[in-house]
Design a protein around this motif. Structure first.
Motif, PDB file in Angstrom:
ATOM      1  N   VAL A 267       0.886  -1.165   0.000  1.00  0.00           N
ATOM      2  CA  VAL A 267       0.000   0.000   0.000  1.00  0.00           C
ATOM      3  C   VAL A 267       0.921   1.210   0.000  1.00  0.00           C
ATOM      4  O   VAL A 267       1.640   1.434   0.973  1.00  0.00           O
ATOM      5  N   PRO A 268       0.978   1.996  -1.088  1.00  0.00           N
ATOM      6  CA  PRO A 268       1.942   3.098  -1.163  1.00  0.00           C
ATOM      7  C   PRO A 268       1.549   4.285  -0.294  1.00  0.00           C
ATOM      8  O   PRO A 268       0.464   4.338   0.280  1.00  0.00           O
ATOM      9  N   GLY A 269       2.453   5.257  -0.228  1.00  0.00           N
ATOM     10  CA  GLY A 269       2.174   6.491   0.491  1.00  0.00           C
ATOM     11  C   GLY A 269       3.085   6.716   1.676  1.00  0.00           C
ATOM     12  O   GLY A 269       3.165   5.867   2.567  1.00  0.00           O
ATOM     13  N   TYR A 270       3.761   7.871   1.698  1.00  0.00           N
ATOM     14  CA  TYR A 270       4.647   8.273   2.795  1.00  0.00           C
ATOM     15  C   TYR A 270       3.996   9.353   3.663  1.00  0.00           C
ATOM     16  O   TYR A 270       4.007   9.271   4.878  1.00  0.00           O
ATOM     17  N   ASP A 271       3.458  10.382   3.015  1.00  0.00           N
ATOM     18  CA  ASP A 271       2.904  11.526   3.744  1.00  0.00           C
ATOM     19  C   ASP A 271       1.480  11.273   4.213  1.00  0.00           C
ATOM     20  O   ASP A 271       0.652  10.746   3.450  1.00  0.00           O
ATOM     21  N   VAL A 272       1.192  11.714   5.439  1.00  0.00           N
ATOM     22  CA  VAL A 272      -0.160  11.525   5.980  1.00  0.00           C
ATOM     23  C   VAL A 272      -0.545  12.711   6.854  1.00  0.00           C
ATOM     24  O   VAL A 272       0.302  13.336   7.510  1.00  0.00           O
ATOM     25  N   ALA A 273      -1.834  13.015   6.845  1.00  0.00           N
ATOM     26  CA  ALA A 273      -2.424  13.933   7.816  1.00  0.00           C
ATOM     27  C   ALA A 273      -3.761  13.329   8.211  1.00  0.00           C
ATOM     28  O   ALA A 273      -4.530  12.891   7.351  1.00  0.00           O
ATOM     29  N   GLY A 274      -4.010  13.263   9.499  1.00  0.00           N
ATOM     30  CA  GLY A 274      -5.253  12.631   9.946  1.00  0.00           C
ATOM     31  C   GLY A 274      -5.444  12.740  11.438  1.00  0.00           C
ATOM     32  O   GLY A 274      -4.830  13.599  12.093  1.00  0.00           O
ATOM     33  N   VAL A 275      -6.276  11.859  11.963  1.00  0.00           N
ATOM     34  CA  VAL A 275      -6.655  11.900  13.375  1.00  0.00           C
ATOM     35  C   VAL A 275      -6.320  10.572  14.053  1.00  0.00           C
ATOM     36  O   VAL A 275      -6.582   9.500  13.507  1.00  0.00           O
ATOM     37  N   VAL A 276      -5.714  10.660  15.225  1.00  0.00           N
ATOM     38  CA  VAL A 276      -5.374   9.470  15.998  1.00  0.00           C
ATOM     39  C   VAL A 276      -6.659   8.811  16.500  1.00  0.00           C
ATOM     40  O   VAL A 276      -7.503   9.459  17.124  1.00  0.00           O
ATOM     41  N   VAL A 277      -6.814   7.511  16.206  1.00  0.00           N
ATOM     42  CA  VAL A 277      -8.006   6.792  16.654  1.00  0.00           C
ATOM     43  C   VAL A 277      -7.677   5.638  17.610  1.00  0.00           C
ATOM     44  O   VAL A 277      -8.564   5.025  18.185  1.00  0.00           O
ATOM     45  N   LYS A 278      -6.366   5.354  17.769  1.00  0.00           N
ATOM     46  CA  LYS A 278      -5.953   4.287  18.682  1.00  0.00           C
ATOM     47  C   LYS A 278      -4.490   4.499  19.025  1.00  0.00           C
ATOM     48  O   LYS A 278      -3.709   4.923  18.165  1.00  0.00           O
ATOM     49  N   VAL A 279      -4.081   4.219  20.246  1.00  0.00           N
ATOM     50  CA  VAL A 279      -2.681   4.418  20.641  1.00  0.00           C
ATOM     51  C   VAL A 279      -2.112   3.140  21.259  1.00  0.00           C
ATOM     52  O   VAL A 279      -2.815   2.393  21.932  1.00  0.00           O
ATOM     53  N   GLY A 280      -0.810   2.918  21.008  1.00  0.00           N
ATOM     54  CA  GLY A 280      -0.104   1.793  21.599  1.00  0.00           C
ATOM     55  C   GLY A 280       0.176   2.051  23.071  1.00  0.00           C
ATOM     56  O   GLY A 280       0.104   3.194  23.545  1.00  0.00           O
ATOM     57  N   THR A 281       0.544   1.010  23.779  1.00  0.00           N
ATOM     58  CA  THR A 281       0.714   1.101  25.234  1.00  0.00           C
ATOM     59  C   THR A 281       1.868   1.993  25.650  1.00  0.00           C
ATOM     60  O   THR A 281       1.888   2.498  26.778  1.00  0.00           O
ATOM     61  N   GLN A 282       2.854   2.204  24.759  1.00  0.00           N
ATOM     62  CA  GLN A 282       4.017   3.020  25.105  1.00  0.00           C
ATOM     63  C   GLN A 282       3.932   4.454  24.573  1.00  0.00           C
ATOM     64  O   GLN A 282       4.857   5.240  24.752  1.00  0.00           O
ATOM     65  N   VAL A 283       2.831   4.794  23.930  1.00  0.00           N
ATOM     66  CA  VAL A 283       2.666   6.136  23.379  1.00  0.00           C
ATOM     67  C   VAL A 283       2.411   7.130  24.508  1.00  0.00           C
ATOM     68  O   VAL A 283       1.537   6.921  25.351  1.00  0.00           O
ATOM     69  N   LYS A 284       3.183   8.207  24.533  1.00  0.00           N
ATOM     70  CA  LYS A 284       3.100   9.185  25.618  1.00  0.00           C
ATOM     71  C   LYS A 284       2.482  10.513  25.187  1.00  0.00           C
ATOM     72  O   LYS A 284       1.770  11.153  25.948  1.00  0.00           O
TER      73      LYS A 284
ATOM     74  N   VAL B 142       1.527   4.254  12.611  1.00  0.00           N
ATOM     75  CA  VAL B 142       2.761   5.039  12.536  1.00  0.00           C
ATOM     76  C   VAL B 142       3.403   5.171  13.913  1.00  0.00           C
ATOM     77  O   VAL B 142       2.702   5.349  14.909  1.00  0.00           O
ATOM     78  N   GLU B 143       4.739   5.083  13.966  1.00  0.00           N
ATOM     79  CA  GLU B 143       5.467   5.314  15.209  1.00  0.00           C
ATOM     80  C   GLU B 143       5.234   6.750  15.686  1.00  0.00           C
ATOM     81  O   GLU B 143       5.289   7.685  14.892  1.00  0.00           O
ATOM     82  N   GLU B 144       5.048   6.900  16.972  1.00  0.00           N
ATOM     83  CA  GLU B 144       4.790   8.212  17.557  1.00  0.00           C
ATOM     84  C   GLU B 144       5.899   9.205  17.226  1.00  0.00           C
ATOM     85  O   GLU B 144       5.637  10.386  16.956  1.00  0.00           O
ATOM     86  N   ARG B 145       7.161   8.749  17.209  1.00  0.00           N
ATOM     87  CA  ARG B 145       8.292   9.654  17.026  1.00  0.00           C
ATOM     88  C   ARG B 145       8.352  10.272  15.626  1.00  0.00           C
ATOM     89  O   ARG B 145       9.096  11.237  15.406  1.00  0.00           O
ATOM     90  N   LEU B 146       7.590   9.736  14.685  1.00  0.00           N
ATOM     91  CA  LEU B 146       7.608  10.256  13.325  1.00  0.00           C
ATOM     92  C   LEU B 146       6.544  11.327  13.093  1.00  0.00           C
ATOM     93  O   LEU B 146       6.488  11.916  12.002  1.00  0.00           O
ATOM     94  N   LEU B 147       5.726  11.595  14.094  1.00  0.00           N
ATOM     95  CA  LEU B 147       4.573  12.488  13.937  1.00  0.00           C
ATOM     96  C   LEU B 147       4.723  13.780  14.726  1.00  0.00           C
ATOM     97  O   LEU B 147       5.528  13.870  15.656  1.00  0.00           O
ATOM     98  N   ALA B 148       3.925  14.752  14.346  1.00  0.00           N
ATOM     99  CA  ALA B 148       3.838  16.022  15.064  1.00  0.00           C
ATOM    100  C   ALA B 148       2.394  16.490  15.048  1.00  0.00           C
ATOM    101  O   ALA B 148       1.613  16.074  14.178  1.00  0.00           O
ATOM    102  N   PRO B 149       2.014  17.339  15.986  1.00  0.00           N
ATOM    103  CA  PRO B 149       0.663  17.908  15.937  1.00  0.00           C
ATOM    104  C   PRO B 149       0.475  18.701  14.644  1.00  0.00           C
ATOM    105  O   PRO B 149       1.390  19.419  14.217  1.00  0.00           O
ATOM    106  N   LYS B 150      -0.670  18.567  14.024  1.00  0.00           N
ATOM    107  CA  LYS B 150      -0.958  19.334  12.811  1.00  0.00           C
ATOM    108  C   LYS B 150      -0.991  20.823  13.156  1.00  0.00           C
ATOM    109  O   LYS B 150      -1.621  21.213  14.134  1.00  0.00           O
TER     110      LYS B 150
END
Length: 392
Positions: free
Chosen positions: A145-162, A194-202
């Motif tokens: 499934v191609p695609g690098y860039d994304v903008a969207g809304v978090v709908v689920k978080v992993g246990t280590q996401v801070k 997506v890993e948390e460290r690769l994202l930023a607030p829009k």
């Protein structure tokens, strides 16, 4: 708690329709592991689905698209389904290998990841090169499934996401290393992990279309400038200044790094556009050879693949950074590393309006026209970024 988000872009009119001509359907069965781990060999079976175009069309005039850039997009929360719509390919090749599937398994979220409901995604030249198999030796297994860039809304978080929580609006480049094991499951889908460290607030002042067009390009522009040692008072020449990366190099060099002089190349029709971005000198490459001009530069940022000519345009001790094509010393090439911290650092410049996202006027392309979007970006004639929106 699992959530789902739907969006409606303001000023975009959605027309539901059924074609009078019955579309050909394709059935294909894939075996995919969507963990994002390139070393994982065990695969998860995808349900058999039909490849077809979505039954809607999106129409927006240029003025409407501009208006939607400044207005908020409403959201609604519900349950994450087990399957989703996505574009994918099971073999390398031209745009004809791209297929639409309505029954792709929603990816599982690892401990350090978040699940994003994709609102908008953007294409980059690397997407086409990847699909063509240009770096298949280091690619993740097919199908993709191609695609690098994304903008969207978090709908689920992993246990280590801070940092992030459900409902947060985020953007980023989902692949930390563009050419080394990029995710098998990209952003041209309803959901992506997506890993948390690769994202930023829009950025608060940008809509999802504008935000989606930024991550890989602005990170590439910024990292390239840093690697050249660019700093206040230096001069720079940007080759292909009207492109996705080049248009941001001009702005970052001027607004973030404090360039004393910025020159850039483009075709005749984009010369005024270069000046609007902050270029002090706009060079028409159809009429002038930039390397023959008497003025030389501390840095040449080659975003088109002309390093052999670029090295003739630098001052003694100058530097050339090349994104594509053969590299001629003292030029060098690098591959961008996705980093949410860079986006966070640049957010204030975006929110103040000092740096602006540039979206190609032919877009955004609706999700049903991903093939057309790929064909367009591969003409190398896009101005700014090619964005896919809305995504169901």
């Amino acid at each position: 708690m699992e959530t789902i988000l739907t969006t409606t872009a303001s000023k975009l009119t959605i027309f539901h329709s059924i074609s009078s001509t019955k579309l050909n359907s394709f059935s294909r069965k894939f075996s995919v592991g969507f963990s994002g781990n390139k070393n994982r060999k065990k695969a998860t079976s995808l349900k058999q689905g039909s490849f077809s175009y979505l039954p809607f069309r999106v129409q927006a005039s240029a003025s409407q698209a501009a208006a939607s850039s400044t207005e908020a997009e409403p959201t609604k929360v519900g349950t994450v389904p087990s399957e989703m719509k996505a574009w994918l390919y099971g073999e390398y090749g031209g745009v004809d290998v791209l297929k639409f599937d309505e029954k792709v398994t929603v990816p599982q979220v690892k401990e350090d990841q978040v699940l994003i409901k994709v609102v908008a995604a953007a294409l980059n030249p690397v997407d086409g090169k990847r699909r063509q198999g240009k770096f298949k030796a280091t690619d993740s297994p097919l199908p993709t499934v191609p695609g690098y860039d994304v903008a969207g809304v978090v709908v689920k978080v992993g246990t280590q996401v801070k940092e992030f929580k459900e409902g947060d609006e985020v953007y980023g480049d989902i692949n930390e290393k563009a050419l080394e094991g990029p995710k098998q499951f990209g952003s041209l889908a309803e959901y992506t992990a997506v890993e948390e460290r690769l994202l930023a607030p829009k950025p608060k002042n940008l809509d999802f279309v504008q935000a989606a067009g930024l991550p890989l390009a602005i990170e590439t522009a910024y990292e390239g400038l840093e690697r050249t040692g660019f700093s206040a008072g230096k001069s720079i020449l940007v080759l292909n200044g009207s492109g996705g990366v080049g248009s941001l190099v001009i702005q970052l060099a001027k607004q973030v790094f404090g360039a004393s002089r910025v020159a850039a190349t483009s075709s005749t029709r984009n010369l005024e556009f270069l000046k609007s971005l902050g270029a002090d000198l706009a060079i028409d490459y159809t009429k002038d050879n930039f390397e023959d001009l008497p003025e030389k530069f501390d840095v040449v940022y080659d975003a088109i693949g002309q390093c052999d000519r670029a090295v003739k345009a630098i001052k003694e001790g100058g530097t050339v950074v090349a994104l594509t094509g053969a590299v001629t010393p003292p030029g060098f090439r690098f591959v961008v590393t996705s980093n949410g911290e860079v986006l966070k650092k640049l957010n204030p410049y975006l929110e103040s309006g000092k740096v602006k996202p540039i979206i190609d006027p032919k877009g955004p392309f609706p999700f049903s026209q991903v093939v057309e979007a790929f064909s367009y970006i591969e003409t190398n004639k896009a101005t700014g970024k090619v964005v896919i929106h809305p995504i169901p």
